[in-house]
Design an enzyme around this catalytic site. Sequence first.
Site, PDB file in Angstrom:
ATOM      1  N   THR A   1       0.823  -1.209   0.000  1.00  6.56           N
ATOM      2  CA  THR A   1       0.000   0.000   0.000  1.00  6.56           C
ATOM      3  C   THR A   1       0.859   1.262   0.000  1.00  6.56           C
ATOM      4  OG1 THR A   1      -0.221  -0.089   2.416  1.00  6.56           O
ATOM      5  CG2 THR A   1      -1.954  -1.133   1.110  1.00  6.56           C
TER       6      THR A   1
ATOM      7  N   ASN B   1       3.678   1.429  -1.728  1.00  6.42           N
ATOM      8  CA  ASN B   1       4.003   1.530  -3.147  1.00  6.42           C
ATOM      9  C   ASN B   1       2.866   2.213  -3.909  1.00  6.42           C
ATOM     10  OD1 ASN B   1       6.154  -0.069  -2.307  1.00  6.42           O
ATOM     11  ND2 ASN B   1       5.308  -1.945  -3.175  1.00  6.42           N
TER      12      ASN B   1
ATOM     13  N   TYR C   1      12.739  -6.888   4.776  1.00  8.45           N
ATOM     14  CA  TYR C   1      12.716  -8.068   3.916  1.00  8.45           C
ATOM     15  C   TYR C   1      13.785  -7.951   2.843  1.00  8.45           C
ATOM     16  CZ  TYR C   1      10.240  -5.527   0.145  1.00  8.45           C
ATOM     17  OH  TYR C   1       9.887  -4.645  -0.858  1.00  8.45           O
TER      18      TYR C   1
ATOM     19  N   TYR D   1      11.593 -12.551   5.004  1.00  8.72           N
ATOM     20  CA  TYR D   1      11.051 -11.482   5.846  1.00  8.72           C
ATOM     21  C   TYR D   1      11.556 -11.558   7.282  1.00  8.72           C
ATOM     22  CZ  TYR D   1       7.583 -10.713   2.162  1.00  8.72           C
ATOM     23  OH  TYR D   1       6.962 -10.436   0.972  1.00  8.72           O
TER      24      TYR D   1
ATOM     25  N   ASN E   1      -4.602  -8.932  -2.773  1.00 10.34           N
ATOM     26  CA  ASN E   1      -3.161  -9.144  -2.636  1.00 10.34           C
ATOM     27  C   ASN E   1      -2.830 -10.266  -1.651  1.00 10.34           C
ATOM     28  OD1 ASN E   1      -0.587  -8.677  -3.472  1.00 10.34           O
ATOM     29  ND2 ASN E   1      -0.353  -6.687  -2.499  1.00 10.34           N
TER      30      ASN E   1
ATOM     31  N   ARG F   1      -1.124 -13.270   0.164  1.00  9.63           N
ATOM     32  CA  ARG F   1       0.180 -13.878   0.445  1.00  9.63           C
ATOM     33  C   ARG F   1      -0.045 -14.979   1.469  1.00  9.63           C
ATOM     34  NH1 ARG F   1       0.746 -11.392  -3.402  1.00  9.63           N
ATOM     35  NH2 ARG F   1       2.277  -9.768  -3.933  1.00  9.63           N
TER      36      ARG F   1
ATOM     37  N   GLY G   1      -2.488  -9.104 -15.391  1.00 11.15           N
ATOM     38  CA  GLY G   1      -1.107  -9.051 -15.829  1.00 11.15           C
ATOM     39  C   GLY G   1      -0.976  -8.504 -17.226  1.00 11.15           C
TER      40      GLY G   1
ATOM     41  N   ASP H   1       0.658  -3.004  -7.370  1.00 10.43           N
ATOM     42  CA  ASP H   1       0.624  -1.821  -6.510  1.00 10.43           C
ATOM     43  C   ASP H   1       0.664  -0.545  -7.354  1.00 10.43           C
ATOM     44  OD1 ASP H   1       0.956  -3.817  -4.596  1.00 10.43           O
ATOM     45  OD2 ASP H   1       3.108  -3.414  -4.378  1.00 10.43           O
TER      46      ASP H   1
END
Length: 293
Positions: free
Chosen positions: A31, A33, A87, A101, A161, A163, A222, A251
């Site tokens: 966020t 970015n 990270y 990380y 997003n 992960r 993409g 982002d």
Amino acid sequence: MTLNGLMCIGEVMGELRRSAEGFALGFAGDTYNTAVYARRTTPQLRVDYATAIGEDPLSDGLLLAAKAEGIGTGLIHRTPERQIGLYSVTTDPKGERSFHYWRAASAARAMVPQVAASLAQSDHAILFLSGITLAILSPEDRATLIEALAAAPGRVAFDSNYRAALWEDVETAADCVAAIWRVTDIALPSLEDMQVLFGDDEGSALARLAAAGCRTGALKRGEAGPLALDGTAPGGCPPAPKVVDTTSAGDSFNGAYLATLLSGGTEQDALRAGHGMAAKVVQYPGAIIPAGV
């Protein structure tokens, strides 16, 4: 109350990027970015970042970096008990990323009381967060943040997003993402996320978002280009001529898309701006590419 500008909510970390010369330090977070690329798209846009950081030198560096990008730091809470996360990232020859990380003591994990208070007083037109924002929080803080967003006057924008390593399990992530879709006005998921979380294809992903009440946004695909939530594809979205690093592709799309909407552009304008920014960003290494390129 007149609403204006963008509030981005989440976590910023120190970024160690490996190169042939060693490691370079920067600051990034999904966020954050988005906040950077929103400001770069529309330099006069009001963009504020809401999070918690420490009182350590790395946190000091982050504040300087944010201010240099023109991002408001008045909503960044500082606490001596914690610090920002860290990270490292490497990329393979195809531009795909590998991360390690160090974020267990990240101050952003305890940011919700301060962020909820900021939301209660917010006059921002758009309030943006992501699945990573939610994933680093406790279940109780996730619920509190969603309630605060629902009560705030601005429009909620959300990028799923996903992960996997940050969530308890995929079922918990899917339930939480489904809950926030119901208070979201501007949906910005990737098709990949919708496939992993819900088993959706393009049609069922768009139907799911419509059923949740999301009317504006993009289904990011993409290099294939985005779809508006009505299923239409804007023209003028060619793939990037080369891909060096896919970090921050989504982002940067979000930042340019939201900035264009806030500047009075049409949804089609916003989709093209988002795709164009992402296509540029993937041609450079790192989450935040050099200004002016």
